[in-house]
Scaffold this active site. Structure first.
Site, PDB file in Angstrom:
ATOM      1  N   CYS A   2       0.837  -1.197   0.000  1.00 35.27           N
ATOM      2  CA  CYS A   2       0.000   0.000   0.000  1.00 35.27           C
ATOM      3  C   CYS A   2       0.876   1.252   0.000  1.00 35.27           C
ATOM      4  CB  CYS A   2      -0.932   0.084   1.195  1.00 35.27           C
ATOM      5  SG  CYS A   2      -2.017  -1.308   1.366  1.00 35.27           S
ATOM      6  N   ARG A  27       3.763  -0.180  -5.035  1.00 35.75           N
ATOM      7  CA  ARG A  27       3.591  -0.730  -3.689  1.00 35.75           C
ATOM      8  C   ARG A  27       2.295  -1.541  -3.552  1.00 35.75           C
ATOM      9  NH1 ARG A  27       6.836   1.951   0.023  1.00 35.75           N
ATOM     10  NH2 ARG A  27       5.470   1.236   1.696  1.00 35.75           N
ATOM     11  N   TRP A  74      -2.746  -2.756  -1.619  1.00 36.76           N
ATOM     12  CA  TRP A  74      -2.386  -4.162  -1.813  1.00 36.76           C
ATOM     13  C   TRP A  74      -3.144  -4.899  -0.717  1.00 36.76           C
ATOM     14  CZ3 TRP A  74       0.060  -8.098   0.979  1.00 36.76           C
ATOM     15  CH2 TRP A  74       0.510  -9.194   0.217  1.00 36.76           C
ATOM     16  N   ASN A 100      -1.384   2.111   5.796  1.00 36.12           N
ATOM     17  CA  ASN A 100      -0.504   1.061   5.294  1.00 36.12           C
ATOM     18  C   ASN A 100      -0.105   0.223   6.498  1.00 36.12           C
ATOM     19  OD1 ASN A 100       1.406  -0.470   3.930  1.00 36.12           O
ATOM     20  ND2 ASN A 100       2.989   1.096   4.044  1.00 36.12           N
ATOM     21  N   GLY A 101      -0.343  -1.093   6.437  1.00 35.64           N
ATOM     22  CA  GLY A 101       0.012  -1.951   7.571  1.00 35.64           C
ATOM     23  C   GLY A 101      -1.116  -2.914   7.881  1.00 35.64           C
ATOM     24  N   GLU A 482      17.906 -16.799  -8.465  1.00 35.21           N
ATOM     25  CA  GLU A 482      17.421 -15.467  -8.836  1.00 35.21           C
ATOM     26  C   GLU A 482      16.807 -15.474 -10.242  1.00 35.21           C
ATOM     27  OE1 GLU A 482      16.647 -12.904  -7.386  1.00 35.21           O
ATOM     28  OE2 GLU A 482      16.645 -11.325  -8.897  1.00 35.21           O
ATOM     29  N   LYS A 486      12.979 -14.390 -11.054  1.00 34.74           N
ATOM     30  CA  LYS A 486      12.587 -13.330 -12.010  1.00 34.74           C
ATOM     31  C   LYS A 486      11.543 -13.870 -12.986  1.00 34.74           C
ATOM     32  CE  LYS A 486      13.523 -10.421 -10.436  1.00 34.74           C
ATOM     33  NZ  LYS A 486      14.260 -10.360  -9.222  1.00 34.74           N
ATOM     34  N   GLU A 489       8.118 -14.354 -11.169  1.00 34.45           N
ATOM     35  CA  GLU A 489       7.349 -13.203 -10.695  1.00 34.45           C
ATOM     36  C   GLU A 489       6.825 -12.319 -11.821  1.00 34.45           C
ATOM     37  OE1 GLU A 489      11.184 -10.698  -8.870  1.00 34.45           O
ATOM     38  OE2 GLU A 489       9.321 -10.783  -7.777  1.00 34.45           O
ATOM     39  N   HIS A 505      19.482 -36.092  -7.408  1.00 32.12           N
ATOM     40  CA  HIS A 505      18.851 -36.541  -6.164  1.00 32.12           C
ATOM     41  C   HIS A 505      17.332 -36.340  -6.188  1.00 32.12           C
ATOM     42  CE1 HIS A 505      22.778 -37.226  -4.465  1.00 32.12           C
ATOM     43  NE2 HIS A 505      23.135 -36.012  -4.853  1.00 32.12           N
ATOM     44  N   LYS A 604       6.133  -3.929  -4.169  1.00 35.58           N
ATOM     45  CA  LYS A 604       7.573  -3.693  -4.149  1.00 35.58           C
ATOM     46  C   LYS A 604       8.160  -3.843  -2.757  1.00 35.58           C
ATOM     47  CE  LYS A 604      11.450  -2.193  -6.009  1.00 35.58           C
ATOM     48  NZ  LYS A 604      12.136  -3.152  -6.873  1.00 35.58           N
TER      49      LYS A 604
HETATM   50  O1  M6R Z   1      13.325  -4.300  -0.130  1.00 31.92           O
HETATM   51  P1  M6R Z   1      13.888  -5.657   0.075  1.00 31.92           P
HETATM   52  O2  M6R Z   1      15.171  -5.877  -0.639  1.00 31.92           O
HETATM   53  O3  M6R Z   1      14.030  -6.019   1.535  1.00 31.92           O
HETATM   54  O4  M6R Z   1      12.819  -6.653  -0.538  1.00 31.92           O
HETATM   55  C1  M6R Z   1      12.951  -8.027  -0.419  1.00 31.92           C
HETATM   56  C2  M6R Z   1      11.984  -8.748  -1.334  1.00 31.92           C
HETATM   57  O5  M6R Z   1      10.665  -8.416  -1.006  1.00 31.92           O
HETATM   58  C3  M6R Z   1      12.220  -8.417  -2.808  1.00 31.92           C
HETATM   59  O6  M6R Z   1      13.526  -8.699  -3.174  1.00 31.92           O
HETATM   60  C4  M6R Z   1      11.261  -9.238  -3.690  1.00 31.92           C
HETATM   61  O7  M6R Z   1      11.606 -10.590  -3.637  1.00 31.92           O
HETATM   62  C5  M6R Z   1      11.261  -8.733  -5.127  1.00 31.92           C
HETATM   63  N1  M6R Z   1       9.953  -8.896  -5.678  1.00 31.92           N
HETATM   64  C6  M6R Z   1      12.195  -9.469  -6.000  1.00 31.92           C
HETATM   65  O8  M6R Z   1      12.120  -9.103  -7.330  1.00 31.92           O
END
Ligand code: M6R
Length: 609
Positions: A2, A27, A74, A100-101, A482, A486, A489, A505, A604
């Site tokens: 949010c 956000r 969100w 937000n929260g 990673e 990517k 997501e 395994h 984010k």
């Molecule tokens: O702001 P941060 O680096 O602490 O965020 C951590 C994760 O939420 C962030 O890396 C998330 O996995 C992203 N969507 C990755 O692309």
């Protein structure tokens, strides 16, 4: 999760709120709304969907106001729909809240308030805040807010307005971030810096337990007992151009292309070109204490967890110090054991990830040294750690982290070299050789970026893939994780990252002609081993794409597709191997018509647990 925004000043309010919400949209983006005060009338408009839907809806009316607040959501409590969209109001419509929260005890509060005659319109936790303010209001908004928040358990950054106490926005923070921008006779409220950069660089970061009262003549700050606070004004170096797309189709693509510069900026002033000496006294932890570090623990979430894994390889190989890498969301609940010579590093782009912040706070109770690697100055993690190593990636708008991952690796490799040097674990020649190799990395990434068209063509072949396996070993095992994250997501293709040596395994059972594999195979100490793992896949009719060294001529006959990277010192290869995987995920996602910068269900900055 949010975004909240607010404005009080002489300009037209609605465009400022909408522009601000667009910059906060990463956000959360399932519903949005604003509330304005026009003389003494409250106007509230909300929609399901993105800010563009709110903008379209607002264009249908002639609205104006003296000041206002807004929100992009969100969903946590209550499905995404207009009814649950913020701002929320009390029974009378006089007290308006954006939040937000998460309010953990909202059900109990709701029950009590219902018993007292309050009527609720939504499924959200936030609505109880508006009703509590209504309940406690006598003649002053901030007093009612101060009293209401005493009843709340959980996390909140709230902005409140009321037509009973005009020309006032009241903020309170416990957990999620909120900042106040100080302009010329105008004041801004925001969840982060991005919406403020076009208006002011003078920012006050609220701390947990802070309340702010914003009026047309200034901003005043208090603690939750109502005592006045003298808050520091920070001057922010980011500029508005940094949050434009600058001709790129998406922020993510722009941010991928910014990576060479991000590395240069993160190294800038921290490496001596003549001697290879690393200068990191800026981090603010006494060098003598760092020299005595016997163990390093890296804690993080998501992509930052993956950069931390690369940090493990850097620190163990270069500084000879044992490293553990931990998910913050797990570590915070562990009975962890730390000694006074443990250095705990929290890695976070935003500096506001709830789990990372909570884990760091738990660590501080055992009081070893804490260091933050952060991209946002003034964020909670940056402020609360004993030491701070900033990544200089600039604002990252794409929800999928790209350039900040690279900046985190750059910061961690500097930390590794710094620890090696101050501990006397590295001779001068090795320092110079390695730092010179590091300085060449940005140029090598530029060469990879020149292959973007070829990677785009390759990506097209996998537009309809349902699954993908990503394999890497040693320093490139984190890059396999990673790369898979990517793809997942932003394209919504199921992808699994795995250490190549673990294939036999279990996961090898998945291999058939419908399960493509992306294997990372630079010329490193595990090259032959990874090649054997690839052969095992080929023997089972798997389709294999590899990221390999440009001088590796033999690989072409052994696999189906090859993406090349320039030759590089093997330990530093993750800086290069990661880039084609980012582009690959990006192009597949665009071919599938996915919303690359704002993938479904994600936000984010994850400021809730
Ligand atoms: O702001 P941060 O680096 O602490 O965020 C951590 C994760 O939420 C962030 O890396 C998330 O996995 C992203 N969507 C990755 O692309």
């Amino acid at each position: 999760m949010c975004g909240i925004i607010g404005y009080i000043g002489k300009k037209e309010v609605i465009p400022i709120l909408l522009e601000g919400l667009k910059k906060l949209e990463y956000r959360g983006y399932d519903s949005a709304g604003i509330a304005l005060v026009d003389q003494n009338k409250i106007i509230r408009r909300r929609v399901e969907g993105k800010i563009s839907a709110l903008e379209t809806s607002l264009k249908k009316e002639e609205l104006a106001g003296d000041y206002g607040i807004g929100h992009t959501r969100w969903a946590t409590h209550g499905r995404p729909c207009e009814e649950n969209a913020h701002p929320h109001q009390d029974c009378t419509g006089a007290f308006i809240v954006v939040h937000n929260g998460i309010i953990e005890n909202y059900l109990a509060i709701k029950e009590t308030l219902r018993g007292e005659g309050h009527n609720f319109e939504t499924e959200t936790d936030t609505e109880v805040i508006a009703h509590l303010i209504e309940k406690y209001y006598q003649d002053n908004l901030e007093k009612a807010v101060l009293r209401a928040i005493q009843d709340l358990e959980g996390a909140f950054a709230i902005a409140v307005i009321s037509n009973h106490d005009l020309q006032k926005i009241v903020l309170a923070k416990m957990g999620p971030p909120v900042v106040v921008g100080l302009g010329e006779e105008e004041y801004f409220v925001s969840s982060d810096l991005n919406p403020l950069l076009s208006y002011t660089q003078n920012i006050v970061f609220l701390d947990d337990g802070d309340l702010a009262v914003i009026t047309p003549s200034g901003a005043e700050f208090f603690d939750f007992s109502g005592n006045s606070l003298d808050k520091k004004i920070d001057r922010i170096a980011w500029n508005p151009l940094m949050i434009e797309k600058s001709g790129y189709k998406h922020f993510m693509l722009k941010e991928i292309f910014e990576q060479p510069q991000v590395i240069r900026d993160t190294f800038q002033g921290r490496i001596s070109l003549d001697t290879g000496k690393i200068f990191l006294s800026e981090i603010g932890i006494d060098e003598k204490r760092l020299r005595d570090v016997r163990r390093v623990v890296l804690i993080a979430c998501g992509t930052s967890f993956h950069s931390s894994l690369t940090g493990k390889y850097f620190i163990e190989s270069l500084a000879g110090i044992p490293v553990d890498v931990e998910y913050a969301s797990e570590y915070r609940y562990r009975d962890f054991i730390l000694d006074k010579d443990s250095l705990v590093v929290t890695i976070s782009q935003s500096g506001e990830t709830a789990d990372s912040l909570a884990a760091m706070r738990a660590v501080k109770e055992q009081s070893p040294m804490t260091l933050a690697v952060c991209n946002v100055a003034g964020s909670s993690i940056a402020r609360e750690a004993d030491g701070l190593l900033m990544t200089h990636a600039g604002p990252e708008i794409g929800v999928a982290a790209t350039k900040t991952f690279t900046a985190q690796m750059a910061a961690l490799v500097l930390l590794a070299l710094y620890l090696a040097q101050i501990k006397g674990n590295m001779d001068a020649k090795t320092s110079l050789d390695l730092t010179q190799e590091l300085q060449r990395i940005p140029h090598k990434i530029e060469k990879i970026l020149h292959q973007a068209d070829a990677i785009e063509k390759l990506a097209l072949k996998f537009k309809y893939a349902s699954h993908f396996l990503y394999l890497g070993r040693w320093a490139n095992y984190p890059i396999a994780l990673e790369g898979a994250l990517k793809l997942k997501e932003i394209s919504y293709i199921h992808a699994e990252g795995y250490p190549a040596g673990e294939m036999k395994h279990g996961p090898i059972a998945l291999i058939d002609d419908k399960m493509p594999t992306m294997a990372i195979i630079p010329k490193d100490r595990v090259y032959d081993k990874t090649l054997s793992n690839i052969s095992e896949i080929k023997a089972r009719l798997g389709y294999v794409v590899v990221v390999a060294d440009e001088n590796d001529k033999d690989i072409r006959s052994k696999v189906d597709e090859v993406i090349t990277i320039p030759s590089v010192y093997p330990l530093f290869s993750p800086f290069l191997t990661n880039v084609p995987l980012q582009l690959f995920a990006y192009y597949i996602a665009t071919f599938r018509g996915a919303d690359v910068d704002q993938p479904r269900n994600l936000a984010k900055s994850v400021t809730v647990e």
